[in-house]
Design an enzyme around this catalytic site. Sequence first.
Site, PDB file in Angstrom:
ATOM      1  N   ASP A  56      60.585 -18.360  94.875  1.00  0.00           N
ATOM      2  CA  ASP A  56      60.597 -18.760  96.281  1.00  0.00           C
ATOM      3  C   ASP A  56      59.169 -18.837  96.808  1.00  0.00           C
ATOM      4  O   ASP A  56      58.451 -17.845  96.838  1.00  0.00           O
ATOM      5  CB  ASP A  56      61.417 -17.764  97.108  1.00  0.00           C
ATOM      6  CG  ASP A  56      61.952 -18.375  98.390  1.00  0.00           C
ATOM      7  OD1 ASP A  56      61.398 -19.398  98.836  1.00  0.00           O
ATOM      8  OD2 ASP A  56      62.923 -17.853  98.941  1.00  0.00           O
ATOM      9  N   ASP A 109      56.355 -17.391  90.114  1.00  0.00           N
ATOM     10  CA  ASP A 109      57.216 -16.902  91.181  1.00  0.00           C
ATOM     11  C   ASP A 109      58.139 -18.051  91.587  1.00  0.00           C
ATOM     12  O   ASP A 109      57.829 -19.226  91.362  1.00  0.00           O
ATOM     13  CB  ASP A 109      56.367 -16.444  92.370  1.00  0.00           C
ATOM     14  CG  ASP A 109      57.228 -15.937  93.514  1.00  0.00           C
ATOM     15  OD1 ASP A 109      58.098 -15.092  93.269  1.00  0.00           O
ATOM     16  OD2 ASP A 109      57.041 -16.435  94.638  1.00  0.00           O
ATOM     17  N   ASP A 165      52.647 -17.348  95.358  1.00  0.00           N
ATOM     18  CA  ASP A 165      52.264 -17.739  96.712  1.00  0.00           C
ATOM     19  C   ASP A 165      51.967 -16.539  97.599  1.00  0.00           C
ATOM     20  O   ASP A 165      51.497 -16.704  98.716  1.00  0.00           O
ATOM     21  CB  ASP A 165      53.390 -18.548  97.365  1.00  0.00           C
ATOM     22  CG  ASP A 165      54.622 -17.696  97.637  1.00  0.00           C
ATOM     23  OD1 ASP A 165      55.163 -17.102  96.672  1.00  0.00           O
ATOM     24  OD2 ASP A 165      55.036 -17.606  98.806  1.00  0.00           O
TER      25      ASP A 165
END
Length: 273
Positions: free
Chosen positions: A16, A14, A217
């Site tokens: 961001d 991922d 995240d």
Amino acid sequence: MTPNLANIRAVLLDMDGVLYVGDRPRPGEQDFLDYLDATGRGWLCVTNTASKTPEAFAAKLAQMSVRAAPAHVFSSAQATAGWLAEQVRVDGLIPGKAFLFGMEGLRQALLSEGFPLTDDPFAADYAVAGANFELTYEQLADMTLAIRNGARFVGTNPDSSFPTERGPTPGTGSMLALLAAASGVAPEIVGKPNAPMFELAMQRLGTEPANTLMVGDRYETDIAGAIALGMPTVGVLTGINTAEEFAAEDPPPALVVDDLPALLKLMLEADQG
């Protein structure tokens, strides 16, 4: 079960929250990517953001001193266009026209897959929606009319909010909810945590779920979707979820690490036996 990192042949990251937060790079990302290259592992930066082109993402990473070619970026715009093209293409051609609700990233992705675009909502066979940060009421009205007229309603991702320096703002999911309410039709959604995003990324890398690691995240998008496909997962603590939040999920990520340098250390140890 803790994955054997030595068996990992490719990594999906991922963006961001893993590689950066807003315009701030996270620690150690280039060292991690360099190690993947040095050990012959494939990798892709996978993002639900559909507004930017791969070239724009690569330029953003370059400003943070992260080297990633556009070919190493895979967005939900590309996944959506590729997934829909696979379903409808006949003899190499796309039948019908697409009505676009979105920005340049989605426009380029649709054109790259051969979709003819139309500005006439009543001439559309596909109504494809992503985040539109310049939307007007007329655009909402036209998209609603296209869907009500029978165009197939497809959305890039379900993210209800979009992270900005000012805080979370309306994301694609919020816009899809408005269009669904106005048209009475629920969209087909391609991006994380839905399977097509992960499957198309692995197709690009030529790998299988068992040897493709997903690093994210945010549990609900990055981790949950990967687990559903049988992929080993790593939750990193540089973005949305805390260690306690990851641990409370059922099932939790296979690994939780502070950041990419911590994951790199574990991979080095695994590779050295």
